[in-house]
Scaffold this motif. Structure first.
Motif, PDB file in Angstrom:
ATOM      1  N   VAL A   8      -8.297  42.671   2.896  1.00 50.41           N
ATOM      2  CA  VAL A   8      -8.577  41.235   2.888  1.00 50.41           C
ATOM      3  C   VAL A   8      -9.848  40.989   3.682  1.00 50.41           C
ATOM      4  CG1 VAL A   8      -6.143  40.583   2.637  1.00 50.41           C
ATOM      5  CG2 VAL A   8      -7.131  40.785   4.920  1.00 50.41           C
ATOM      6  N   SER A   9     -10.437  39.833   3.450  1.00 51.08           N
ATOM      7  CA  SER A   9     -11.662  39.498   4.182  1.00 51.08           C
ATOM      8  C   SER A   9     -11.336  39.303   5.660  1.00 51.08           C
ATOM      9  CB  SER A   9     -12.272  38.213   3.609  1.00 51.08           C
ATOM     10  OG  SER A   9     -11.440  37.109   3.909  1.00 51.08           O
ATOM     11  N   ASP A  10     -12.366  39.393   6.473  1.00 50.52           N
ATOM     12  CA  ASP A  10     -12.177  39.175   7.909  1.00 50.52           C
ATOM     13  C   ASP A  10     -11.642  37.776   8.163  1.00 50.52           C
ATOM     14  OD1 ASP A  10     -13.093  41.726   8.458  1.00 50.52           O
ATOM     15  OD2 ASP A  10     -15.141  41.076   8.908  1.00 50.52           O
ATOM     16  N   GLU A  11     -12.122  36.804   7.395  1.00 55.35           N
ATOM     17  CA  GLU A  11     -11.645  35.424   7.556  1.00 55.35           C
ATOM     18  C   GLU A  11     -10.163  35.313   7.243  1.00 55.35           C
ATOM     19  OE1 GLU A  11     -12.190  30.947   5.718  1.00 55.35           O
ATOM     20  OE2 GLU A  11     -13.679  32.467   5.211  1.00 55.35           O
ATOM     21  N   THR A  12      -9.720  35.947   6.167  1.00 53.48           N
ATOM     22  CA  THR A  12      -8.298  35.907   5.807  1.00 53.48           C
ATOM     23  C   THR A  12      -7.455  36.586   6.877  1.00 53.48           C
ATOM     24  OG1 THR A  12      -8.801  35.829   3.439  1.00 53.48           O
ATOM     25  CG2 THR A  12      -6.608  36.591   4.051  1.00 53.48           C
ATOM     26  N   SER A  14      -8.167  36.845  10.038  1.00 49.16           N
ATOM     27  CA  SER A  14      -8.142  35.963  11.211  1.00 49.16           C
ATOM     28  C   SER A  14      -7.160  34.820  11.008  1.00 49.16           C
ATOM     29  CB  SER A  14      -9.534  35.394  11.486  1.00 49.16           C
ATOM     30  OG  SER A  14     -10.405  36.420  11.874  1.00 49.16           O
ATOM     31  N   ARG A  15      -7.170  34.255   9.800  1.00 51.57           N
ATOM     32  CA  ARG A  15      -6.239  33.154   9.510  1.00 51.57           C
ATOM     33  C   ARG A  15      -4.797  33.646   9.548  1.00 51.57           C
ATOM     34  NH1 ARG A  15      -8.067  30.472   4.135  1.00 51.57           N
ATOM     35  NH2 ARG A  15      -6.429  29.003   4.705  1.00 51.57           N
ATOM     36  N   LEU A  16      -4.565  34.857   9.055  1.00 50.06           N
ATOM     37  CA  LEU A  16      -3.217  35.436   9.093  1.00 50.06           C
ATOM     38  C   LEU A  16      -2.784  35.667  10.532  1.00 50.06           C
ATOM     39  CD1 LEU A  16      -0.755  36.600   7.638  1.00 50.06           C
ATOM     40  CD2 LEU A  16      -2.001  38.785   7.468  1.00 50.06           C
ATOM     41  N   ASP A  17      -3.675  36.191  11.345  1.00 47.16           N
ATOM     42  CA  ASP A  17      -3.368  36.386  12.778  1.00 47.16           C
ATOM     43  C   ASP A  17      -2.993  35.067  13.429  1.00 47.16           C
ATOM     44  OD1 ASP A  17      -3.755  39.152  12.957  1.00 47.16           O
ATOM     45  OD2 ASP A  17      -5.903  38.933  13.383  1.00 47.16           O
ATOM     46  N   ALA A  18      -3.790  34.042  13.178  1.00 48.14           N
ATOM     47  CA  ALA A  18      -3.537  32.732  13.792  1.00 48.14           C
ATOM     48  C   ALA A  18      -2.200  32.165  13.329  1.00 48.14           C
ATOM     49  CB  ALA A  18      -4.675  31.767  13.449  1.00 48.14           C
ATOM     50  N   LEU A  19      -1.902  32.291  12.040  1.00 45.99           N
ATOM     51  CA  LEU A  19      -0.631  31.766  11.528  1.00 45.99           C
ATOM     52  C   LEU A  19       0.549  32.533  12.102  1.00 45.99           C
ATOM     53  CD1 LEU A  19       0.783  29.746   9.677  1.00 45.99           C
ATOM     54  CD2 LEU A  19       0.530  31.411   7.816  1.00 45.99           C
ATOM     55  N   ALA A  20       0.408  33.842  12.222  1.00 44.77           N
ATOM     56  CA  ALA A  20       1.478  34.665  12.789  1.00 44.77           C
ATOM     57  C   ALA A  20       1.773  34.243  14.227  1.00 44.77           C
ATOM     58  CB  ALA A  20       1.105  36.144  12.726  1.00 44.77           C
ATOM     59  N   LYS A  21       0.721  34.016  14.997  1.00 47.49           N
ATOM     60  CA  LYS A  21       0.904  33.583  16.386  1.00 47.49           C
ATOM     61  C   LYS A  21       1.521  32.190  16.449  1.00 47.49           C
ATOM     62  CE  LYS A  21      -2.798  36.458  18.142  1.00 47.49           C
ATOM     63  NZ  LYS A  21      -4.194  36.530  18.543  1.00 47.49           N
ATOM     64  N   ALA A  22       1.035  31.277  15.601  1.00 49.25           N
ATOM     65  CA  ALA A  22       1.513  29.897  15.632  1.00 49.25           C
ATOM     66  C   ALA A  22       2.972  29.776  15.205  1.00 49.25           C
ATOM     67  CB  ALA A  22       0.635  29.016  14.733  1.00 49.25           C
ATOM     68  N   THR A  23       3.394  30.652  14.297  1.00 49.99           N
ATOM     69  CA  THR A  23       4.764  30.562  13.780  1.00 49.99           C
ATOM     70  C   THR A  23       5.703  31.569  14.435  1.00 49.99           C
ATOM     71  OG1 THR A  23       4.249  32.096  11.978  1.00 49.99           O
ATOM     72  CG2 THR A  23       4.007  29.716  11.530  1.00 49.99           C
ATOM     73  N   ASN A  24       5.157  32.389  15.330  1.00 52.16           N
ATOM     74  CA  ASN A  24       5.935  33.427  16.004  1.00 52.16           C
ATOM     75  C   ASN A  24       6.595  34.366  14.987  1.00 52.16           C
ATOM     76  OD1 ASN A  24       6.693  34.696  18.399  1.00 52.16           O
ATOM     77  ND2 ASN A  24       8.697  33.683  18.410  1.00 52.16           N
ATOM     78  N   ARG A  25       5.852  34.669  13.927  1.00 54.62           N
ATOM     79  CA  ARG A  25       6.295  35.595  12.883  1.00 54.62           C
ATOM     80  C   ARG A  25       5.305  36.750  12.826  1.00 54.62           C
ATOM     81  NH1 ARG A  25      11.353  34.635  10.600  1.00 54.62           N
ATOM     82  NH2 ARG A  25      11.598  32.424  10.236  1.00 54.62           N
ATOM     83  N   SER A  26       5.767  37.865  12.306  1.00 53.01           N
ATOM     84  CA  SER A  26       4.848  38.996  12.161  1.00 53.01           C
ATOM     85  C   SER A  26       3.952  38.779  10.947  1.00 53.01           C
ATOM     86  CB  SER A  26       5.631  40.302  11.991  1.00 53.01           C
ATOM     87  OG  SER A  26       6.285  40.325  10.731  1.00 53.01           O
ATOM     88  N   LYS A  27       2.795  39.411  10.983  1.00 51.47           N
ATOM     89  CA  LYS A  27       1.905  39.337   9.827  1.00 51.47           C
ATOM     90  C   LYS A  27       2.601  39.931   8.606  1.00 51.47           C
ATOM     91  CE  LYS A  27      -1.453  41.366  12.068  1.00 51.47           C
ATOM     92  NZ  LYS A  27      -2.749  42.012  12.350  1.00 51.47           N
ATOM     93  N   SER A  28       3.348  40.983   8.810  1.00 53.85           N
ATOM     94  CA  SER A  28       4.061  41.626   7.715  1.00 53.85           C
ATOM     95  C   SER A  28       5.061  40.655   7.066  1.00 53.85           C
ATOM     96  CB  SER A  28       4.796  42.867   8.234  1.00 53.85           C
ATOM     97  OG  SER A  28       5.492  43.501   7.193  1.00 53.85           O
TER      98      SER A  28
END
Length: 81
Positions: A8-12, A14-28
């Protein structure tokens, strides 16, 4: 359970990392959930397309009146050819 790798792109990422942190869910977890929803939607659309093509092949078309009734239901005006 299987593992899938995707680029995935670096932007995607980064967005996945941010969402994972915000929702307390793993990226997987987030990727698996998104992929499941995508596959369900695509499978439904393909099944509907195949069904529609079969109906068309069998000559099962809506009459002009049925089409007009559908447009009338939504308040749309369509001029006949």
């Amino acid at each position: 359970m299987s593992t899938v790798t995707a680029r995935v792109s670096d932007e995607t990422a980064s967005r996945l990392d941010a969402l994972a942190k915000a929702t307390n869910r793993s990226k997987s977890f987030l990727v698996a959930s998104a992929l499941e929803r995508f596959l369900e939607e695509q499978s439904w659309q393909i099944a509907q397309t195949i069904d529609s093509l079969e109906q068309a092949d069998n000559g099962e078309f809506a009459t002009s009146s049925e089409v007009q009734d559908a447009f009338d239901k939504w308040g749309l005006k369509v001029e006949a050819d």
